[in-house]
Write a protein that holds these residues in place. Structure first.
Motif, PDB file in Angstrom:
ATOM      1  N   LYS A   1       0.820  -1.217   0.000  1.00  0.00           N
ATOM      2  CA  LYS A   1       0.000   0.000   0.000  1.00  0.00           C
ATOM      3  C   LYS A   1       0.851   1.261   0.000  1.00  0.00           C
ATOM      4  N   TRP A   2       1.957   1.241   0.756  1.00  0.00           N
ATOM      5  CA  TRP A   2       2.771   2.448   0.921  1.00  0.00           C
ATOM      6  C   TRP A   2       4.220   2.092   0.633  1.00  0.00           C
ATOM      7  N   HIS A   3       4.718   2.536  -0.507  1.00  0.00           N
ATOM      8  CA  HIS A   3       6.090   2.274  -0.932  1.00  0.00           C
ATOM      9  C   HIS A   3       6.987   3.446  -0.516  1.00  0.00           C
ATOM     10  N   LEU A   4       7.987   3.158   0.306  1.00  0.00           N
ATOM     11  CA  LEU A   4       9.021   4.140   0.646  1.00  0.00           C
ATOM     12  C   LEU A   4      10.173   3.915  -0.316  1.00  0.00           C
ATOM     13  N   LEU A   5      10.500   4.923  -1.114  1.00  0.00           N
ATOM     14  CA  LEU A   5      11.368   4.711  -2.269  1.00  0.00           C
ATOM     15  C   LEU A   5      12.750   5.319  -2.107  1.00  0.00           C
ATOM     16  N   THR A   6      13.727   4.589  -2.620  1.00  0.00           N
ATOM     17  CA  THR A   6      15.092   5.092  -2.719  1.00  0.00           C
ATOM     18  C   THR A   6      15.620   4.752  -4.104  1.00  0.00           C
TER      19      THR A   6
END
Length: 226
Positions: free
Chosen positions: A149-154
């Motif tokens: 649901k919630w992608h924390l991206l790098t």
């Protein structure tokens, strides 16, 4: 002016600039009351011929293709959000100023739509050198959120900063800012065609309430197009 006030001023100017751009392109932004949302960014008229008649189509600003990695080492691209409404922002995990408030408010969006498969959240780290997959995983675990649901991206720093420009967001390294970075505190609402349909102060509960109310307008747009 203190460093904290300097960051707040930059964020306020970013939001004001976006609001001004929306007014310039599309008139006053009172469209929520009319059950529709404006489309932000530049637009280009394109002529085509249909049955011997000239028809003018409008090409709107669209978020370009992208590829990043999330907290579970999963590749996240434009295909991840294909056909979905999504909310995006820019942050960094060691941010000592507005980011904690932003994530508290984004959690409200997450809770409101965690059971809706047509809504996704993307948060881009603007400090990828520090915010590795492992760091983002720990951050997500502390938030108590699910990756799907919630992608924390790098990813590549230049690519992330280029994406910030595509979202009309401010994000930059800033030695004078607390934490070494300055960035927009806004959340951006993106439709199924990857067009910017709203921006909201991610530190203000009232503005995030507006975001939560606006999301169904885009979900209903998709239904109306069927």
């Amino acid at each position: 002016m203190s460093k904290r006030n300097s960051i707040s001023l930059k964020n306020g100017l970013t939001a004001a600039a976006l609001a001004l751009a929306a007014t310039a392109f599309y008139g006053c932004d009172n469209s929520t009351a009319q059950n529709s949302l404006p489309i932000y960014g530049e637009r280009e008229p394109v002529e085509r011929t249909v049955d011997g008649k000239t028809v003018i189509d409008t090409i709107y600003h669209q978020i370009p293709d992208f590829a990043f990695v999330d907290q579970d080492s999963q590749r996240v691209t434009q295909e991840t959000v294909a056909g979905k409404v999504y909310v995006t922002d820019f942050f960094f995990t060691s941010c000592p100023t507005i980011c904690p408030k932003m994530k508290t408010q984004m959690l409200r969006v997450y809770e409101a739509y965690k059971d809706n498969p047509n809504v996704v959240l993307l948060s881009h780290s603007i400090d990828p050198a520090h915010d590795t997959v492992a760091v983002l995983k720990d951050y997500a675990d502390r938030l108590g959120v699910e990756t799907a649901k919630w992608h924390l991206l790098t990813g590549d720093k230049d690519s992330i900063y280029t994406m910030a420009e595509a979202y009309l967001a401010a994000a930059q390294e800033d030695e004078g800012a607390e934490g070494g970075f300055s960035h927009s505190g806004d959340f951006y609402l993106i439709d199924q065609q990857r067009r910017i349909r709203g921006h909201y102060n991610g530190t203000e509960e009232e503005d995030v309430d507006r975001l939560i109310r606006d999301i169904p307008l885009l979900l209903n747009e998709k239904k109306d197009e069927k």
